[in-house]
Design a protein around this motif. Structure first.
Motif, PDB file in Angstrom:
ATOM      1  N   GLN A   1      -0.558  58.668 -86.724  1.00  0.00           N
ATOM      2  CA  GLN A   1      -1.885  58.419 -86.203  1.00  0.00           C
ATOM      3  C   GLN A   1      -1.853  57.855 -84.796  1.00  0.00           C
ATOM      4  N   ASP A   2      -0.724  57.258 -84.402  1.00  0.00           N
ATOM      5  CA  ASP A   2      -0.635  56.678 -83.065  1.00  0.00           C
ATOM      6  C   ASP A   2      -0.526  57.746 -81.985  1.00  0.00           C
ATOM      7  N   THR A   3      -0.412  59.006 -82.380  1.00  0.00           N
ATOM      8  CA  THR A   3      -0.372  60.093 -81.400  1.00  0.00           C
ATOM      9  C   THR A   3      -1.724  60.776 -81.272  1.00  0.00           C
ATOM     10  N   GLU A   4      -2.762  60.171 -81.853  1.00  0.00           N
ATOM     11  CA  GLU A   4      -4.105  60.743 -81.812  1.00  0.00           C
ATOM     12  C   GLU A   4      -5.080  59.720 -81.243  1.00  0.00           C
ATOM     13  N   ALA A   5      -6.137  60.217 -80.604  1.00  0.00           N
ATOM     14  CA  ALA A   5      -7.061  59.282 -79.954  1.00  0.00           C
ATOM     15  C   ALA A   5      -8.462  59.877 -79.836  1.00  0.00           C
TER      16      ALA A   5
ATOM     17  N   THR B   1      -8.649  54.437 -87.235  1.00  0.00           N
ATOM     18  CA  THR B   1      -7.236  54.060 -87.172  1.00  0.00           C
ATOM     19  C   THR B   1      -6.580  54.648 -85.921  1.00  0.00           C
ATOM     20  N   ARG B   2      -7.358  55.371 -85.096  1.00  0.00           N
ATOM     21  CA  ARG B   2      -6.814  56.003 -83.900  1.00  0.00           C
ATOM     22  C   ARG B   2      -7.074  55.158 -82.655  1.00  0.00           C
ATOM     23  N   ASP B   3      -6.331  55.463 -81.605  1.00  0.00           N
ATOM     24  CA  ASP B   3      -6.593  54.828 -80.318  1.00  0.00           C
ATOM     25  C   ASP B   3      -7.979  55.225 -79.820  1.00  0.00           C
TER      26      ASP B   3
ATOM     27  N   ASP C   1      -8.504  50.827 -76.074  1.00  0.00           N
ATOM     28  CA  ASP C   1      -7.055  50.636 -76.063  1.00  0.00           C
ATOM     29  C   ASP C   1      -6.466  50.992 -74.703  1.00  0.00           C
TER      30      ASP C   1
ATOM     31  N   GLN D   1       0.203  62.085 -73.775  1.00  0.00           N
ATOM     32  CA  GLN D   1       0.831  61.104 -74.660  1.00  0.00           C
ATOM     33  C   GLN D   1       0.275  61.213 -76.079  1.00  0.00           C
ATOM     34  N   TYR D   2      -0.793  61.996 -76.224  1.00  0.00           N
ATOM     35  CA  TYR D   2      -1.406  62.231 -77.538  1.00  0.00           C
ATOM     36  C   TYR D   2      -1.257  63.702 -77.915  1.00  0.00           C
TER      37      TYR D   2
ATOM     38  N   ASP E   1     -12.773  59.822 -88.713  1.00  0.00           N
ATOM     39  CA  ASP E   1     -11.360  60.139 -88.468  1.00  0.00           C
ATOM     40  C   ASP E   1     -10.966  61.500 -89.044  1.00  0.00           C
TER      41      ASP E   1
END
Length: 307
Positions: A3-7, A34-36, A58, A96-97, A114
């Motif tokens: 999930q840290d690769t999605e925004a 839960t995303r950026d 973020d 980066q995403y 989400d």
């Protein structure tokens, strides 16, 4: 990929739109994404405003302004200021995403959305003005420098049929309407204000399922005159601003719903029973033409709104 690769991504090209962008960020945060949450800002946004945005987002990322410089096509929309929405294609540089969901700064998230990250590029909802086109206020995309370069080339060589980002993106993703029905987001993910009056029965039937509201048009909730604000309400312990306003047509009605937290003075007031009953009767077509809804009263409100 986690999930840290999605925004979620939004864009502010003016100080005014930063007000709306703050609401986008806060509404996403409020509903537990839960995303950026990322905002792109242009150099004309003050350092003070950028610092304020850092407390909500973020990442606050500076991008160069792009302008279509296409007054002829923009004249068709009556919105000459929309040329700078070309800046939106900068979001494809966020490599980066792996996947992002773009939300215009004049949208409002009403619940956790989400699940949009399960969709593929380019997923979007139909535009109510021309359903074979998608509305570019909410869409799912995959950042890519190659796609960004292709969009830049398309912007230079082909331009946009409406002078703004929506015409450009619909021209670039030209197969959207026929390619894959799974890329057609349900309208509840981009419920435009115009839907309230163009098809009121459907709005009354499906409106409670809305997930994202989009305040299309030149008039935004954050810059309405005080006279246009009829009441503040508390809905499910979340503060919203409900605004009933008139424009050129006496019976042309828009309902705005907007989080007030931190952006308008004062707290909240409950809906008065009498006001709710008046609204219900109006929606049912039962206007009090000899009293409260008399022509001269509506005209006074119209004149205040247009001033």
């Amino acid at each position: 990929l986690g999930q840290d690769t999605e925004a979620f991504v939004t864009l502010a090209t003016t100080e005014s739109y930063c007000i709306g962008a703050k609401v986008v960020g806060k509404s996403l945060r409020r509903h537990g994404t839960t995303r950026d949450i990322v905002i792109l800002v242009t150099p004309n946004i003050s350092q003070r405003t950028r610092l304020a945005l850092q407390s909500i987002f973020d990442k606050v990322i500076l991008v160069d302004l792009m302008d279509s410089k296409d007054p002829d096509h923009l004249a068709l929309t009556g919105r000459p200021e929309l040329g700078i929405t070309f800046t939106k294609i900068r979001c494809w540089t966020l490599t980066q995403y792996s996947k992002c969901v773009f939300l215009d700064a004049d949208t409002l998230v009403l619940c956790n959305v989400d699940e949009l990250f399960e969709r593929d590029e380019l997923s979007a909802a139909s535009d109510p003005g021309w359903p074979d086109c998608f509305n570019s206020g909410v869409f799912v995309f995959n950042p890519s420098l190659q796609t960004h370069a292709m969009l830049m080339d398309h912007a230079i060589k082909q331009g946009s049929f409406d002078g703004g980002d929506q015409g450009l993106l619909n021209s670039f993703f030209s197969n959207w309407s026929v390619e894959d029905i799974r890329k057609h987001l349900p309208f509840i993910y981009n419920l435009t204000v115009s839907s309230v009056y163009t098809y009121l029965p459907a709005f009354k039937h499906f409106g409670h399922e809305a997930k994202i509201v989009h305040f299309l048009g030149a008039v935004k909730p954050w810059n309405l005159p005080k006279e246009g604000i009829l009441q503040l309400a508390s809905v499910d312990n979340t503060h919203y601003l409900a605004i009933l306003s008139f424009s050129e047509s006496l019976f042309y009605r828009c309902v705005y719903v907007f989080i007030i937290e931190g952006y308008l003075p004062g707290g909240h007031l409950p809906f008065e029973k009498e006001q709710m009953e008046h609204r219900r009767r109006w929606e049912m077509g039962e206007m009090d033409y000899m009293g409260r809804d008399a022509f001269q009263n509506i005209q006074k409100m119209l004149d205040r709104f247009l001033d």
